[in-house]
Design a protein around this motif. Structure first.
Motif, PDB file in Angstrom:
ATOM      1  N   UNK A  87       0.897  -1.423   0.001  1.00  0.00           N
ATOM      2  CA  UNK A  87       0.021  -0.101  -0.004  1.00  0.00           C
ATOM      3  C   UNK A  87       1.026   1.351  -0.040  1.00  0.00           C
ATOM      4  N   UNK A  88       1.871   1.265   0.816  1.00  0.00           N
ATOM      5  CA  UNK A  88       2.898   2.451   0.922  1.00  0.00           C
ATOM      6  C   UNK A  88       3.482   2.676  -0.546  1.00  0.00           C
ATOM      7  N   UNK A  89       3.884   1.632  -1.264  1.00  0.00           N
ATOM      8  CA  UNK A  89       4.399   1.565  -2.554  1.00  0.00           C
ATOM      9  C   UNK A  89       3.522   2.272  -3.671  1.00  0.00           C
ATOM     10  N   UNK A  90       2.095   1.858  -3.555  1.00  0.00           N
ATOM     11  CA  UNK A  90       1.192   2.258  -4.307  1.00  0.00           C
ATOM     12  C   UNK A  90       0.820   3.491  -3.997  1.00  0.00           C
ATOM     13  N   UNK A  91       0.763   4.213  -3.013  1.00  0.00           N
ATOM     14  CA  UNK A  91       0.928   5.704  -2.706  1.00  0.00           C
ATOM     15  C   UNK A  91       1.809   6.310  -3.356  1.00  0.00           C
ATOM     16  N   UNK A  92       2.972   5.988  -3.271  1.00  0.00           N
ATOM     17  CA  UNK A  92       4.213   6.396  -3.943  1.00  0.00           C
ATOM     18  C   UNK A  92       4.135   6.456  -5.298  1.00  0.00           C
ATOM     19  N   UNK A  93       3.250   5.545  -6.159  1.00  0.00           N
ATOM     20  CA  UNK A  93       3.044   5.363  -7.389  1.00  0.00           C
ATOM     21  C   UNK A  93       1.642   6.157  -7.618  1.00  0.00           C
ATOM     22  N   UNK A  94       1.167   7.025  -6.754  1.00  0.00           N
ATOM     23  CA  UNK A  94       0.204   7.934  -7.335  1.00  0.00           C
ATOM     24  C   UNK A  94      -1.311   7.445  -6.953  1.00  0.00           C
ATOM     25  N   UNK A  95      -1.426   6.299  -6.141  1.00  0.00           N
ATOM     26  CA  UNK A  95      -2.664   6.125  -5.763  1.00  0.00           C
ATOM     27  C   UNK A  95      -3.298   6.881  -4.506  1.00  0.00           C
ATOM     28  N   UNK A  96      -4.619   7.191  -4.767  1.00  0.00           N
ATOM     29  CA  UNK A  96      -5.058   8.354  -3.750  1.00  0.00           C
ATOM     30  C   UNK A  96      -5.813   7.843  -2.564  1.00  0.00           C
ATOM     31  N   UNK A  97      -6.584   6.666  -2.498  1.00  0.00           N
ATOM     32  CA  UNK A  97      -7.385   6.164  -1.523  1.00  0.00           C
ATOM     33  C   UNK A  97      -7.229   4.744  -1.289  1.00  0.00           C
ATOM     34  N   UNK A  98      -6.486   4.288  -0.481  1.00  0.00           N
ATOM     35  CA  UNK A  98      -6.536   2.691  -0.253  1.00  0.00           C
ATOM     36  C   UNK A  98      -7.079   2.427   1.322  1.00  0.00           C
ATOM     37  N   UNK A  99      -8.146   1.656   1.286  1.00  0.00           N
ATOM     38  CA  UNK A  99      -8.607   1.266   2.772  1.00  0.00           C
ATOM     39  C   UNK A  99      -8.123  -0.262   3.053  1.00  0.00           C
ATOM     40  N   UNK A 100      -7.179  -0.352   3.928  1.00  0.00           N
ATOM     41  CA  UNK A 100      -6.652  -1.319   4.316  1.00  0.00           C
ATOM     42  C   UNK A 100      -7.472  -2.017   5.439  1.00  0.00           C
TER      43      UNK A 100
END
Length: 272
Positions: A87-100
């Motif tokens: 999830x951290x890597x995806x945020x760094x790749x531009x993803x804006x909203x991840x509910x874990x």
């Protein structure tokens, strides 16, 4: 979980459980794995102190598939997030909203403290078999990397798998995508995905395990055709016997309703 002391993998646990069932008839006396129980994971995370551990594949290897099927604008559900860095890597790749979500309250508290300064990441304690805190059709995409496999190791595995898949189907918007990363080949996973009320358009990709040195005869980015039975084609054998399977399941019912960024993204992919 740390890579130096990773727990028994779900693949081995499921195989052992199946073997116990074969040897014991009704399964009595066999090893019971508690991968579907919060207590097991709470104890593991206390022991490991929340050290990052990614099951199966890191985001770098999965990125081409995620970027293809999951646009950054998606509202995304990360199932059984664990202590993974994905999830951290995806945020760094531009993803804006991840509910874990994760069944372990110990882990969730650790992750909330770790990522308190990343508003793109939210963490909630939840059992994937009952996600009633979320409303119907409230997510564009759901990703699972190992949670279904873990449920397959425990008691009442078919029931647990059905509960999870039905909940994911309920939460996805029309045209949304469920991306399942698993060690289970189609003969072991398609029956659980094809619940009676679900209608998926499934694409399958096969990715060798990290560090595989063998020669690959086909591109991992080419989908693998499935037979009408839902199994691999006759004679098809993955180059790596320990490959991971990526099932991209598009929710096809109700496509005339309000769509999602994922649906629009996939339609653009199909038209190219």
């Amino acid at each position: 979980m740390s890579s130096s002391s990773a727990p028994l993998s779900p693949r081995v646990a499921e195989e052992n459980e199946e073997g116990a069932g074969r040897n014991d008839g009704a399964g009595s006396g066999g090893t019971v794995f508690c991968y579907g129980e919060a207590g097991y994971w709470d104890a593991r995370y206390v022991e490991e102190g929340g050290t990052p551990y990614d099951w199966y594949q890191r985001y770098a290897a999965l990125r081409p598939f995620v970027r293809r099927f999951v646009p950054p604008a998606s509202r995304l559900l990360m199932i059984g997030c664990g202590s993974a860095l994905m999830s951290e890597d995806m945020v760094a790749d531009g993803y804006r909203e991840i509910i874990n979500i994760d069944i372990s309250s110990v882990l969730i508290e650790m992750m909330r403290k770790k990522y308190f300064d990343l508003p793109q990441l939210q963490y909630m304690q939840m059992d994937v078999r009952d996600m009633s805190k979320f409303s119907d059709e409230s997510f564009d995409c759901a990703i699972d990397k190992g949670t279904l496999d873990s449920l397959m190791c425990g008691v009442e595995a078919p029931l647990s798998a059905a509960q999870m898949v039905l909940e994911v189907d309920r939460l996805l918007k029309p045209g949304g995508v469920f991306m399942l990363i698993t060690y289970g080949d189609p003969s072991a996973r398609i029956p659980h995905l094809n619940q009676p009320v679900c209608s998926w358009k499934i694409s399958l990709y096969i990715l060798p395990r990290p560090g595989f040195k063998g020669k690959e005869r086909r591109s991992v980015f080419d989908p693998v055709p499935l037979a009408e039975s839902g199994r691999l084609p006759d004679g098809f054998i993955p180059e790596d016997p320990d490959s991971h399977y990526i099932y991209v399941c598009k929710k096809v019912q109700g496509l005339t309703g309000i769509g999602s960024p994922t649906k629009n993204h996939l339609e653009m992919q199909d038209s190219e």
